[in-house]
Design a protein around this motif. Structure first.
Motif, PDB file in Angstrom:
ATOM      1  N   MET A   1       0.761  -1.161  -0.003  1.00  0.00           N
ATOM      2  CA  MET A   1       0.004   0.028   0.114  1.00  0.00           C
ATOM      3  C   MET A   1       0.826   1.072   0.019  1.00  0.00           C
ATOM      4  O   MET A   1       2.007   1.193   0.322  1.00  0.00           O
ATOM      5  CB  MET A   1      -1.015   0.054   1.166  1.00  0.00           C
ATOM      6  CG  MET A   1      -1.754  -1.182   1.223  1.00  0.00           C
ATOM      7  SD  MET A   1      -2.854  -1.387   0.068  1.00  0.00           S
ATOM      8  CE  MET A   1      -3.972   0.062   0.272  1.00  0.00           C
ATOM      9  N   ILE A   2       0.392   2.069  -0.358  1.00  0.00           N
ATOM     10  CA  ILE A   2       1.150   3.609  -0.472  1.00  0.00           C
ATOM     11  C   ILE A   2       1.172   4.284   0.732  1.00  0.00           C
ATOM     12  O   ILE A   2       0.038   4.396   1.725  1.00  0.00           O
ATOM     13  CB  ILE A   2       0.432   4.388  -1.387  1.00  0.00           C
ATOM     14  CG1 ILE A   2       0.357   3.925  -2.871  1.00  0.00           C
ATOM     15  CG2 ILE A   2       1.031   6.156  -1.603  1.00  0.00           C
ATOM     16  CD1 ILE A   2      -0.029   4.652  -3.926  1.00  0.00           C
ATOM     17  N   ARG A 246      -5.441   6.713  -5.323  1.00  0.00           N
ATOM     18  CA  ARG A 246      -6.556   5.468  -5.337  1.00  0.00           C
ATOM     19  C   ARG A 246      -6.122   4.561  -6.793  1.00  0.00           C
ATOM     20  O   ARG A 246      -6.124   3.374  -6.296  1.00  0.00           O
ATOM     21  CB  ARG A 246      -7.691   6.031  -5.677  1.00  0.00           C
ATOM     22  CG  ARG A 246      -8.193   6.848  -4.109  1.00  0.00           C
ATOM     23  CD  ARG A 246      -9.624   7.492  -4.088  1.00  0.00           C
ATOM     24  NE  ARG A 246     -10.032   7.753  -2.855  1.00  0.00           N
ATOM     25  CZ  ARG A 246     -11.266   8.564  -2.713  1.00  0.00           C
ATOM     26  NH1 ARG A 246     -11.856   8.587  -3.595  1.00  0.00           N
ATOM     27  NH2 ARG A 246     -11.468   8.860  -1.435  1.00  0.00           N
ATOM     28  N   ARG A 247      -5.920   5.310  -7.859  1.00  0.00           N
ATOM     29  CA  ARG A 247      -5.612   4.518  -8.849  1.00  0.00           C
ATOM     30  C   ARG A 247      -4.290   3.852  -8.717  1.00  0.00           C
ATOM     31  O   ARG A 247      -4.370   2.543  -9.169  1.00  0.00           O
ATOM     32  CB  ARG A 247      -5.392   5.567 -10.164  1.00  0.00           C
ATOM     33  CG  ARG A 247      -5.339   4.698 -11.492  1.00  0.00           C
ATOM     34  CD  ARG A 247      -5.428   5.700 -12.788  1.00  0.00           C
ATOM     35  NE  ARG A 247      -4.290   6.640 -12.889  1.00  0.00           N
ATOM     36  CZ  ARG A 247      -4.621   8.032 -12.404  1.00  0.00           C
ATOM     37  NH1 ARG A 247      -5.716   8.328 -11.970  1.00  0.00           N
ATOM     38  NH2 ARG A 247      -3.776   8.804 -12.446  1.00  0.00           N
ATOM     39  N   ALA A 248      -3.308   4.325  -8.024  1.00  0.00           N
ATOM     40  CA  ALA A 248      -2.105   3.766  -8.034  1.00  0.00           C
ATOM     41  C   ALA A 248      -2.150   2.464  -7.097  1.00  0.00           C
ATOM     42  O   ALA A 248      -1.775   1.557  -7.165  1.00  0.00           O
ATOM     43  CB  ALA A 248      -1.141   4.695  -7.523  1.00  0.00           C
ATOM     44  N   GLU A 249      -3.037   2.771  -5.848  1.00  0.00           N
ATOM     45  CA  GLU A 249      -3.362   1.773  -4.887  1.00  0.00           C
ATOM     46  C   GLU A 249      -3.907   0.568  -5.698  1.00  0.00           C
ATOM     47  O   GLU A 249      -3.706  -0.573  -5.452  1.00  0.00           O
ATOM     48  CB  GLU A 249      -4.151   2.378  -3.900  1.00  0.00           C
ATOM     49  CG  GLU A 249      -3.301   3.069  -2.779  1.00  0.00           C
ATOM     50  CD  GLU A 249      -4.380   3.773  -1.655  1.00  0.00           C
ATOM     51  OE1 GLU A 249      -5.665   3.423  -1.899  1.00  0.00           O
ATOM     52  OE2 GLU A 249      -3.845   4.493  -0.993  1.00  0.00           O
ATOM     53  N   VAL A 254      -3.587  -4.837  -7.717  1.00  0.00           N
ATOM     54  CA  VAL A 254      -3.409  -5.897  -8.848  1.00  0.00           C
ATOM     55  C   VAL A 254      -1.976  -6.294  -8.962  1.00  0.00           C
ATOM     56  O   VAL A 254      -1.779  -7.746  -9.233  1.00  0.00           O
ATOM     57  CB  VAL A 254      -3.908  -5.111 -10.232  1.00  0.00           C
ATOM     58  CG1 VAL A 254      -3.674  -6.007 -11.308  1.00  0.00           C
ATOM     59  CG2 VAL A 254      -5.407  -4.680  -9.883  1.00  0.00           C
ATOM     60  N   SER A 255      -1.150  -5.253  -8.879  1.00  0.00           N
ATOM     61  CA  SER A 255       0.419  -5.725  -8.941  1.00  0.00           C
ATOM     62  C   SER A 255       0.600  -6.911  -7.809  1.00  0.00           C
ATOM     63  O   SER A 255       1.351  -7.860  -8.061  1.00  0.00           O
ATOM     64  CB  SER A 255       1.314  -4.792  -9.026  1.00  0.00           C
ATOM     65  OG  SER A 255       2.554  -5.140  -9.213  1.00  0.00           O
ATOM     66  N   PHE A 259       1.738 -10.530  -8.196  1.00  0.00           N
ATOM     67  CA  PHE A 259       3.067 -10.911  -7.661  1.00  0.00           C
ATOM     68  C   PHE A 259       2.849 -12.085  -6.741  1.00  0.00           C
ATOM     69  O   PHE A 259       3.590 -12.865  -6.594  1.00  0.00           O
ATOM     70  CB  PHE A 259       3.778  -9.774  -7.086  1.00  0.00           C
ATOM     71  CG  PHE A 259       5.069  -9.991  -6.259  1.00  0.00           C
ATOM     72  CD1 PHE A 259       6.219 -10.298  -6.822  1.00  0.00           C
ATOM     73  CD2 PHE A 259       5.166 -10.373  -5.115  1.00  0.00           C
ATOM     74  CE1 PHE A 259       7.313 -10.610  -6.577  1.00  0.00           C
ATOM     75  CE2 PHE A 259       6.237 -10.620  -4.307  1.00  0.00           C
ATOM     76  CZ  PHE A 259       7.395 -10.719  -5.009  1.00  0.00           C
ATOM     77  N   ARG A 260       1.987 -11.866  -5.937  1.00  0.00           N
ATOM     78  CA  ARG A 260       1.473 -13.115  -4.935  1.00  0.00           C
ATOM     79  C   ARG A 260       1.506 -14.682  -5.806  1.00  0.00           C
ATOM     80  O   ARG A 260       1.792 -15.541  -5.508  1.00  0.00           O
ATOM     81  CB  ARG A 260       0.520 -12.938  -4.274  1.00  0.00           C
ATOM     82  CG  ARG A 260       0.642 -11.897  -3.155  1.00  0.00           C
ATOM     83  CD  ARG A 260      -0.398 -11.537  -2.108  1.00  0.00           C
ATOM     84  NE  ARG A 260      -0.337 -10.529  -1.257  1.00  0.00           N
ATOM     85  CZ  ARG A 260       0.229 -10.834   0.018  1.00  0.00           C
ATOM     86  NH1 ARG A 260       0.526 -11.908   0.408  1.00  0.00           N
ATOM     87  NH2 ARG A 260       0.360  -9.739   0.855  1.00  0.00           N
ATOM     88  N   ALA A 261       0.440 -14.395  -7.206  1.00  0.00           N
ATOM     89  CA  ALA A 261       0.282 -15.547  -7.873  1.00  0.00           C
ATOM     90  C   ALA A 261       1.604 -16.170  -8.515  1.00  0.00           C
ATOM     91  O   ALA A 261       1.640 -17.242  -8.341  1.00  0.00           O
ATOM     92  CB  ALA A 261      -0.707 -15.261  -9.012  1.00  0.00           C
TER      93      ALA A 261
END
Length: 590
Positions: A1-2, A246-249, A254-255, A259-261
């Protein structure tokens, strides 16, 4: 999170850029205006009161002047009428008005004195007293019925002289009363003029003050509006920034999911642990590589994943990551032997990185199982070694035997030439020497390509023989320094150490042009250390990276088979040192 405390956030300043509201100046201006209005009201009231007082005083003065004239004429007429008619009521009238004249005269003198006017008070009073005394004498003569004497007294020159003196005094008093009236009027006019001038001056000052105050308020308002505009602009920027965040969050979420996947589905083991060594993350690849489930792994420490004799290398890498300056965020990949849940060991490539989560320092390692790669490398290197052994046997059994036969026949030929006394006998002897040298080098090459199996009992002798052959064949000063402790190694391990030493000596002789080569073996309860040092020209790259030569790859491969490490230190012109270190209690692989 940012992180909400990032440097990108900039708090919009309030409209306070306009500075504080000029309330103090406004208060002072209002107070001064109020004081001026109060003063004007007081002045107006004072003017009105003064005008009334002046009007009353002027009326009083006019009344005094009229009363004095009336009373004086009344007294003179009463005395003369009494002398002319002899009637007694004129004396009564005289006695009635004489005190009034005296009182009016005293009041007039008092008024002139209050106004700082020099009135002829003494002379007028004396003349009035003398006239009153004579007129009373005349009334006394009238009572005695001596009318002629009374008339003569009132018509005498002395009486007329005092009457004229009294008249002059009264005229002077009347003139002074007129001056008093004029002076009072002039004083009121001057005061009024002064009040008007002061009022105008104060009004002008207040006008300037109000101009300054209103200008300050106008400037403050303009600055306030500019501040509001900037605030609205900053607010718009903040709204845009919030939307961007918010868009970056969302993108980061999603990233992170992606990444977790990727991390979860990675075939390599990804393990995160705290600085205390407690495992906090364990992916599916780690389950497949090590065999522990998530619940089992999260109750363990990272050292449980390593063989005990390899944990020191992990600690050294962790110390590099935990440096306070933070410059070593990534450590080099290291190859160690890891341990599965069933206790079996396997070669692994470990890469470490550090990161921070909620103020806590965490370490993440990516563990790649090298078992298949090592097996392939082993098969390839063993194939290459078998090929070398085959070439060695071919050299020994083929070329070596041919050279031996050729040397025997060349020796027979040289012997016959010497017996015949031929001049070519020396050339034949030289040819025999060259063939013998070729046989020696061929045998050395055959032994190098196809070494014999060496155990711990023969290892010391093998190193002595290696040093002696190096001196004899390559004419390089080579010495072996044996270990003081008894070195106990299984035959495969002894063979690997011997091959490492032989390859290092061969590389030094071929590439470094040394004058001296030293072989040293040291051992204690925990470690076996082998060092080969030469005084040649050194390696161009300083030994930091491994050149692509097959010989150095074989040395590293053999060191890994010993569960040890191989390090090369070199300086241009300063020689080269090859050091191999392996544990003394390892379960040696064949």
């Amino acid at each position: 999170m940012i992180d909400g405390t990032s440097e990108g956030r900039s708090a919009a300043p309030p409209p306070g850029d306009a500075g504080p509201f000029p309330g103090r100046f406004l208060t002072l201006a209002v107070l001064a205006t109020t004081l001026l209005l109060a003063w004007l009201a007081f002045t107006s009231w004072s003017w009105h009161a003064a005008a009334i007082d002046e009007q009353l005083r002027n009326r009083r003065i006019e009344r005094l002047r009229a009363d004095i004239l009336l009373y004086d004429e009344t007294l003179t007429m009463s005395a003369r009428m009494a002398a002319a008619t002899g009637e007694a009521h004129w004396e009564e009238r005289y006695l009635e008005h004489e005190p009034r004249l005296a009182a009016a005269l005293e009041e007039a003198i008092t008024v002139t004195r209050d106004l700082s006017l020099e009135a002829p008070a003494d002379a007028t009073r004396a003349a009035n007293e003398w006239l009153v005394e004579r007129e009373r004498r005349a009334f006394e003569l009238v009572r005695q019925r001596r009318l002629d004497e009374s008339r003569e007294l009132l018509a005498s020159d002395e009486y007329e002289r005092h009457k004229r003196e009294y008249g002059r005094g009264m005229a002077r008093l009347a003139s002074l009363l007129d001056v008093a009236v004029e002076r009072s009027r002039a004083s009121r006019i001057r005061r009024a003029f002064l009040d008007v001038v002061v009022s105008i001056g104060v009004a002008l000052i207040l006008a300037v003050a109000w101009f300054v105050v209103l200008r300050s308020i106008h400037r403050w308002r303009e600055a306030f509006e500019r501040g509001n505009e900037r605030l609205r602009g900053r607010t718009d920027e903040l709204v845009r920034e919030v939307e961007e965040r918010r868009r970056a969050e969302r993108e980061l979420f999603v990233s992170e999911q992606r990444f977790r996947a990727v991390v979860q589905d990675s075939p390599n083991a990804v393990v995160s642990f705290s600085t205390k060594g407690r495992i906090v993350y364990w992916n599916r690849g780690a389950v497949a590589v090590f065999g522990w489930s998530d619940d089992e792994a999260l109750q363990r420490e990272v050292t449980d994943l390593l063989l005990e004799r390899h944990r020191h290398r992990m600690r050294a890498a962790l110390r590099m990551l935990e440096r306070p300056d933070g410059r070593e965020r990534f450590a080099r990949s290291i190859e160690i032997r890891a341990r599965r849940s069933d206790g079996s060991a396997f070669p692994a490539d470990v890469t470490l990185a550090r990161w921070t989560s909620e103020g806590e320092l965490l370490i993440t390692v990516i563990v790649r199982d090298l078992s298949e790669r090592k097996a392939l490398e082993r098969a390839a290197l063993e194939a290459a070694q078998r090929e070398q052994e085959r070439l060695g046997r071919d050299l020994h059994d083929g070329l070596g035997q041919v050279l031996v036969g050729l040397g025997f026949r060349a020796g027979t030929l040289a012997k016959k030439l010497r017996e015949a006394g031929s001049a070519d006998a020396s050339d034949a002897d030289e040819l025999v020497a060259l063939i013998r040298r070729a046989i020696t080098e061929t045998r050395a090459m055959a032994h190098g390509l196809a070494p014999l199996e060496v155990d711990s009992q023969d290892l010391q002798d093998a190193f002595e023989t290696l040093a002696r052959d190096t001196r004899g064949i390559f004419e390089v000063d080579c010495h072996y320094s044996p270990a003081e402790e008894q070195v106990r190694l299984a035959p495969p391990a002894a063979s690997h150490l011997y091959c490492i030493a032989r390859e290092a000596v061969t590389n030094a002789v071929k590439h470094a042009e040394p004058g001296r080569v030293d072989i040293a073996l040291r051992a204690d309860d925990r470690w076996i250390n082998l060092a080969i040092k030469d005084d040649g020209r050194g390696m161009p790259n300083g030994g930091d990276t491994t050149p692509p030569g097959l010989g150095l790859k074989l040395m590293r491969y053999r060191a890994e088979r010993l569960e040890g490490s191989l390090e090369i230190h070199s300086e241009p012109g300063g020689g080269t040192t090859v050091a191999c270190r392996c544990p003394a209690d390892a379960d040696w692989e064949s």
